[in-house]
Write an enzyme that holds these catalytic residues in place. Sequence first.
Site, mmCIF file in Angstrom:
data_model
loop_
_atom_site.group_PDB
_atom_site.id
_atom_site.type_symbol
_atom_site.label_atom_id
_atom_site.label_comp_id
_atom_site.label_asym_id
_atom_site.label_seq_id
_atom_site.Cartn_x
_atom_site.Cartn_y
_atom_site.Cartn_z
ATOM 1 C CB CYS A 74 -7.624 -1.478 7.203
ATOM 2 S SG CYS A 74 -6.057 -2.040 7.903
ATOM 3 C CD GLU A 158 1.105 6.156 6.392
ATOM 4 O OE1 GLU A 158 1.270 7.002 7.276
ATOM 5 O OE2 GLU A 158 0.004 5.620 6.138
ATOM 6 C CG HIS A 194 -0.908 2.931 2.538
ATOM 7 N ND1 HIS A 194 -1.757 2.390 3.471
ATOM 8 C CD2 HIS A 194 -0.341 4.021 3.128
ATOM 9 C CE1 HIS A 194 -1.702 3.113 4.582
ATOM 10 N NE2 HIS A 194 -0.852 4.107 4.398
#
Length: 276
Positions: A74, A158, A194
């Site tokens: 992350c 997401e 992402h």
Amino acid sequence: MQVYQPIGIFDSGYGGLTVMRDIVKLLPEYDYLYLGDNARTPYGNRSFETVYHYTWQCVQYLFSCNCHLVILACNTASAKALRTIQQRHLPAFPDRRVLGVIRPTTEKARAFTRSGALGILATQGTVQSESYVIEIRKFFPELRVYQQACPMWVPLVENGEHEGPGADYFVQKYLHELFHQAADLDAIVLACTHYPLLIPKIKAFLPKQIQVISQGPLVAASLKDYLHRHPEIEQHCSKTGRRDFLTTDSATLFSRQASIFYGEQVDARQISLDVI
């Protein structure tokens, strides 16, 4: 019977699964335990103190699961929490290590660009931390680094909208803002785990000569090298090819969404951090 000592992989949500996918591809023999803090995602707009607190909670949980090595897959956690965790807490855990995703990316930065101008696309938190600018300056002070926050990209991914036409506007918007800073950019680092899911969209709006760099392969290669150089840690990593997945939110939802990022079906288990 071999003791279960997985390599821990942590992310605030699903994005770290793109890194795990590349790690597993390169090092399939090891056991891995993934933890997504989905109940408290996103981390990108939270304060340094909050990100540090959340990340350290999750690292402690992975330590309690017998992980001697934890990868912060992350960028926000790597930018806002890694150094504090390493300096403040790891002296009390001499046989444990916590690594991030920024160093493996920045130490290769010179190879990405011929013009000397490098773009960074990231969350607002990572941009504000200036971690990429600082780290690249250490290795390659001659490079010019330009950052662009992309606050809408994580929600698009997401919510499964990253392949739809609605994503086009925000992909074009942030690329335009980045190139407005420097027209001679010839390489762009996707500094959020992402963002690899948006690569087809990103490339559609870029000239073919501009390189788009995803972190997963870089982190995987760096981990392989690290394990080779640190046998005292490698010996604490079990090798049965097991993969386990944990989330702080709904296991059903995580399992359904995770396949988009990981590329395979997963069976997650929900955990509580209250025990930490």
